[in-house]
Design a protein around this motif. Structure first.
Motif, PDB file in Angstrom:
ATOM      1  N   PHE A 121       0.833  -1.200   0.000  1.00 44.59           N
ATOM      2  CA  PHE A 121       0.000   0.000   0.000  1.00 44.59           C
ATOM      3  C   PHE A 121       0.869   1.253   0.000  1.00 44.59           C
ATOM      4  N   SER A 122       1.890   1.268   0.856  1.00 41.67           N
ATOM      5  CA  SER A 122       2.731   2.467   0.970  1.00 41.67           C
ATOM      6  C   SER A 122       3.512   2.740  -0.318  1.00 41.67           C
ATOM      7  N   ALA A 123       3.964   1.707  -0.993  1.00 40.94           N
ATOM      8  CA  ALA A 123       4.684   1.895  -2.259  1.00 40.94           C
ATOM      9  C   ALA A 123       3.732   2.373  -3.353  1.00 40.94           C
ATOM     10  N   ARG A 124       2.556   1.791  -3.399  1.00 36.28           N
ATOM     11  CA  ARG A 124       1.572   2.153  -4.423  1.00 36.28           C
ATOM     12  C   ARG A 124       1.202   3.631  -4.350  1.00 36.28           C
ATOM     13  N   TYR A 125       1.112   4.173  -3.139  1.00 38.43           N
ATOM     14  CA  TYR A 125       0.732   5.571  -2.959  1.00 38.43           C
ATOM     15  C   TYR A 125       1.934   6.486  -2.684  1.00 38.43           C
ATOM     16  N   ASN A 126       3.135   5.965  -2.854  1.00 39.84           N
ATOM     17  CA  ASN A 126       4.368   6.732  -2.672  1.00 39.84           C
ATOM     18  C   ASN A 126       4.453   7.371  -1.281  1.00 39.84           C
ATOM     19  N   LEU A 127       4.118   6.598  -0.271  1.00 42.86           N
ATOM     20  CA  LEU A 127       4.140   7.083   1.112  1.00 42.86           C
ATOM     21  C   LEU A 127       5.538   6.869   1.681  1.00 42.86           C
ATOM     22  N   ASP A 128       6.276   7.950   1.842  1.00 47.30           N
ATOM     23  CA  ASP A 128       7.660   7.816   2.294  1.00 47.30           C
ATOM     24  C   ASP A 128       8.115   8.930   3.228  1.00 47.30           C
ATOM     25  N   LYS A 129       7.194   9.772   3.682  1.00 45.99           N
ATOM     26  CA  LYS A 129       7.546  10.853   4.597  1.00 45.99           C
ATOM     27  C   LYS A 129       7.060  10.521   6.005  1.00 45.99           C
ATOM     28  N   LEU A 130       8.007  10.382   6.918  1.00 45.32           N
ATOM     29  CA  LEU A 130       7.679  10.109   8.315  1.00 45.32           C
ATOM     30  C   LEU A 130       7.201  11.409   8.947  1.00 45.32           C
ATOM     31  N   ILE A 131       5.947  11.438   9.364  1.00 47.58           N
ATOM     32  CA  ILE A 131       5.409  12.673   9.936  1.00 47.58           C
ATOM     33  C   ILE A 131       5.042  12.538  11.409  1.00 47.58           C
ATOM     34  N   TYR A 132       5.089  11.302  11.938  1.00 45.11           N
ATOM     35  CA  TYR A 132       4.746  11.106  13.347  1.00 45.11           C
ATOM     36  C   TYR A 132       5.273   9.755  13.811  1.00 45.11           C
ATOM     37  N   SER A 133       5.725   9.699  15.058  1.00 49.24           N
ATOM     38  CA  SER A 133       6.092   8.408  15.650  1.00 49.24           C
ATOM     39  C   SER A 133       5.951   8.459  17.162  1.00 49.24           C
ATOM     40  N   GLU A 134       5.698   7.302  17.740  1.00 48.45           N
ATOM     41  CA  GLU A 134       5.638   7.120  19.191  1.00 48.45           C
ATOM     42  C   GLU A 134       6.490   5.919  19.534  1.00 48.45           C
ATOM     43  N   GLU A 135       7.136   5.973  20.672  1.00 45.86           N
ATOM     44  CA  GLU A 135       7.988   4.873  21.141  1.00 45.86           C
ATOM     45  C   GLU A 135       7.310   4.144  22.292  1.00 45.86           C
ATOM     46  N   PHE A 136       7.440   2.809  22.310  1.00 46.23           N
ATOM     47  CA  PHE A 136       6.847   1.975  23.350  1.00 46.23           C
ATOM     48  C   PHE A 136       7.882   0.995  23.888  1.00 46.23           C
ATOM     49  N   GLU A 137       7.698   0.584  25.113  1.00 48.96           N
ATOM     50  CA  GLU A 137       8.624  -0.354  25.757  1.00 48.96           C
ATOM     51  C   GLU A 137       8.419  -1.791  25.296  1.00 48.96           C
ATOM     52  N   THR A 138       7.214  -2.115  24.843  1.00 51.04           N
ATOM     53  CA  THR A 138       6.938  -3.497  24.435  1.00 51.04           C
ATOM     54  C   THR A 138       6.214  -3.530  23.090  1.00 51.04           C
ATOM     55  N   GLU A 139       6.343  -4.652  22.428  1.00 48.93           N
ATOM     56  CA  GLU A 139       5.647  -4.857  21.157  1.00 48.93           C
ATOM     57  C   GLU A 139       4.132  -4.849  21.372  1.00 48.93           C
ATOM     58  N   ALA A 140       3.688  -5.452  22.453  1.00 50.21           N
ATOM     59  CA  ALA A 140       2.254  -5.521  22.736  1.00 50.21           C
ATOM     60  C   ALA A 140       1.635  -4.129  22.863  1.00 50.21           C
ATOM     61  N   LYS A 141       2.308  -3.235  23.563  1.00 51.13           N
ATOM     62  CA  LYS A 141       1.796  -1.868  23.722  1.00 51.13           C
ATOM     63  C   LYS A 141       1.770  -1.137  22.382  1.00 51.13           C
ATOM     64  N   ALA A 142       2.797  -1.332  21.585  1.00 47.93           N
ATOM     65  CA  ALA A 142       2.858  -0.684  20.273  1.00 47.93           C
ATOM     66  C   ALA A 142       1.749  -1.207  19.366  1.00 47.93           C
ATOM     67  N   LYS A 143       1.540  -2.502  19.360  1.00 43.94           N
ATOM     68  CA  LYS A 143       0.488  -3.091  18.513  1.00 43.94           C
ATOM     69  C   LYS A 143      -0.898  -2.623  18.950  1.00 43.94           C
ATOM     70  N   LEU A 144      -1.101  -2.507  20.248  1.00 44.30           N
ATOM     71  CA  LEU A 144      -2.380  -2.016  20.760  1.00 44.30           C
ATOM     72  C   LEU A 144      -2.620  -0.580  20.294  1.00 44.30           C
ATOM     73  N   ARG A 145      -1.605   0.252  20.415  1.00 46.52           N
ATOM     74  CA  ARG A 145      -1.721   1.654  19.981  1.00 46.52           C
ATOM     75  C   ARG A 145      -1.970   1.741  18.474  1.00 46.52           C
ATOM     76  N   GLU A 146      -1.272   0.930  17.704  1.00 47.69           N
ATOM     77  CA  GLU A 146      -1.468   0.920  16.254  1.00 47.69           C
ATOM     78  C   GLU A 146      -2.923   0.585  15.924  1.00 47.69           C
ATOM     79  N   LYS A 147      -3.469  -0.433  16.563  1.00 52.43           N
ATOM     80  CA  LYS A 147      -4.857  -0.828  16.311  1.00 52.43           C
ATOM     81  C   LYS A 147      -5.822   0.293  16.688  1.00 52.43           C
ATOM     82  N   GLN A 148      -5.555   0.948  17.821  1.00 48.69           N
ATOM     83  CA  GLN A 148      -6.407   2.067  18.242  1.00 48.69           C
ATOM     84  C   GLN A 148      -6.387   3.172  17.186  1.00 48.69           C
TER      85      GLN A 148
END
Length: 94
Positions: free
Chosen positions: A40-67
């Protein structure tokens, strides 16, 4: 091990993509260089990082991504513009 949730786009007010990764620098490199050309990102030429958050665990990051993926577009834009009002590509900061 740290994990990250990130948002990339192609331009201000353009298409948004939310992802999760354990290696943000590597993942953004992959987006910028279209390492996976059929995604999807290649098809729409999505390559500019405009936001990020850091998490201590994969589980917390995946939960936030889903939210965040369930949010409406206005909420996502509000989140981005709180920290990055000009939608500057933040890849050099990682």
């Amino acid at each position: 091990m740290k994990h990250y949730v990130y948002i990339i786009t192609n331009k201000k007010d353009g298409v948004l993509y939310i992802g999760e990764t354990k290696d943000l620098k590597k993942r953004i490199y992959q987006h910028k260089n279209k390492v996976h050309p059929t995604t999807f990102s290649a098809r729409y030429n999505l390559d500019k990082l405009i936001y990020s958050e850091e998490f201590e665990t994969e589980a917390k990051a995946k939960l936030r991504e889903k939210q965040m993926k369930k949010w409406n577009r206005d909420w996502k834009i509000e989140l981005i513009e709180k920290l990055n009002p000009n939608w500057t590509d933040l890849h050099t900061e990682i």
